[in-house]
Design a protein around this motif. Structure first.
Motif, mmCIF file in Angstrom:
data_model
loop_
_atom_site.group_PDB
_atom_site.id
_atom_site.type_symbol
_atom_site.label_atom_id
_atom_site.label_comp_id
_atom_site.label_asym_id
_atom_site.label_seq_id
_atom_site.Cartn_x
_atom_site.Cartn_y
_atom_site.Cartn_z
ATOM 1 N N MET A 141 0.843 -1.199 0.000
ATOM 2 C CA MET A 141 0.000 0.000 0.000
ATOM 3 C C MET A 141 0.868 1.235 0.000
ATOM 4 N N GLN A 142 0.423 2.241 -0.729
ATOM 5 C CA GLN A 142 1.195 3.470 -0.836
ATOM 6 C C GLN A 142 0.338 4.673 -0.520
ATOM 7 N N LEU A 143 0.941 5.627 0.191
ATOM 8 C CA LEU A 143 0.256 6.876 0.530
ATOM 9 C C LEU A 143 1.200 8.026 0.232
ATOM 10 N N PHE A 144 0.733 8.956 -0.581
ATOM 11 C CA PHE A 144 1.513 10.155 -0.886
ATOM 12 C C PHE A 144 0.733 11.381 -0.423
ATOM 13 N N LEU A 145 1.332 12.169 0.459
ATOM 14 C CA LEU A 145 0.758 13.458 0.856
ATOM 15 C C LEU A 145 1.734 14.508 0.380
ATOM 16 N N GLN A 146 1.292 15.391 -0.475
ATOM 17 C CA GLN A 146 2.256 16.305 -1.077
ATOM 18 C C GLN A 146 1.619 17.600 -1.521
ATOM 19 N N GLU A 147 2.474 18.629 -1.585
ATOM 20 C CA GLU A 147 2.001 19.941 -1.996
ATOM 21 C C GLU A 147 1.996 20.046 -3.519
ATOM 22 N N GLN A 148 2.964 19.422 -4.167
ATOM 23 C CA GLN A 148 3.103 19.609 -5.604
ATOM 24 C C GLN A 148 2.072 18.788 -6.392
#
Lengths: 82, 145, 145, 82
Positions: free
Chosen positions: C1-8
């Motif tokens: 499982m993958q989680l990305f929290l990002q501004e861009q």
């Protein structure tokens, strides 16, 4: 003269995918009765109609549907798309 | 609305990207992809269809979905012919103002494609070839709508 | 499982393609993308989050979804910061053996992300800025699960 | 000493996103009562707790939750993610 089409295992069991049929049948059921008499393969394919679906001119219909004006009747098993 | 019926493989994510780029005012987009499931024994999957009927049948399902779920757009791609395990069989994409409509429309399209679009699947295995039986659960799924 | 929290900004379809390529034995994949809806008056959307909490909260939701819907894999990407109309805010991807699980897991993830992940949206309009109110319908959606 | 965080309109109304608070509060409700007395901005932000959610050490809790052992308490409006 009606074009009759078969798909999937009906096509394989009958041994052809398309035939032209001269008929006076006015309903699908009457046409099926006529097709069953062609040979044992046809008879076997139509031995259990619960396993067969039918489309008249590309619209799914019940077996008591009329054939008046129909040009293409297709028989096939329940669909498994998607 | 766009419908592609084709024998050749397609890049679902390139098509999803094109669909997404053309949206105007959507708040929600859903995609579903159906994949040839590799269960260890499957060597290939053959998909037969009824060419005269598959296009009008799917277009009718798409128009019904668009009206019922207020879709801003919808796309269906469905392959036929020989597919290998892991290949994408078909994709549905839906776009709407809100997530509920986009999700429901995609599920509606899938439920109808499964049982009302003239496609038949045949599995090739070491033991022989087998036409895939329609599932009672797929027919039952239509009752939801 | 993958989680990305990002501004861009991110390319949702490149990520969906990577997710798809890594699948092994899946029969169904669903994506949901949430888009900044262009309703004519919105100039930008600001998303604030609670950095210490957003990652563990979403990971917990994903683990719950994986167990409950027998997911083969799941991915969540969520942006924060300033977004323009038409930009993708977030994406959820789910993969399962069968379509029902993949759909339900994606809806479950969305329902929980909407109301239980620590994000807040602020709209910038010609008339001023407005914090988006939580909808009763979003809170009600959780009752389904 | 507890770190208190504010998000979204609570942060804007109170005028800061974080403060260190010396407290003997044993529940969130007791902490809120203490915070309300800091100034009118705090009092206004906590005037209607139905519009406020709280997390203790990054877990959503009710206002009667204990603060024993707590290090970080966050107040914010209902979430609007996704």
């Amino acid at each position: 003269m009606i074009t009759v089409l078969y798909f999937a295992w009906l096509r394989e069991r009958i041994g052809l995918g398309r035939e032209q049929v001269e008929t006076r049948a006015t309903t699908v059921t009457e046409l099926v009765d006529q097709l069953r008499k062609i040979d044992d393969y046809h008879a076997a394919a139509f031995s259990d109609l619960r396993a067969v679906r039918v489309a008249v001119d590309q619209n799914l219909v019940d077996f008591d549907a009329t054939l008046v004006g129909a040009r293409e009747v297709a028989f096939f098993p329940p669909m498994t798309g998607g | 609305m766009q419908l592609f019926l084709q024998e050749q493989a397609f890049d679902p994510w390139a098509l999803a990207g094109q669909f997404s780029s053309a949206l105007n005012g959507a708040g929600a987009m859903v995609t579903f992809s159906g994949i040839v499931r590799d269960d260890g024994g499957l060597t290939q999957l053959e998909i037969e269809h009824y060419p005269n009927m598959s296009r009008p049948a799917i277009m009718a399902i798409m128009q019904e979905a668009q009206a019922r779920f207020h879709l801003l757009d919808a796309m269906v791609i469905h392959r036929y012919g020989i597919l290998a395990a892991g290949e994408v069989i078909m994709m549905v994409a839906t776009a709407a103002l809100h997530r509920r409509e986009a999700f429901e429309a995609a599920e509606y399209l899938m439920d109808y494609l499964k049982s009302r679009a003239p496609f038949w699947k045949k599995e090739y295995r070491a033991e022989g070839t087998f036409w895939v039986d329609a599932k009672d659960s797929d027919e039952a799924a239509l009752k939801r709508w």
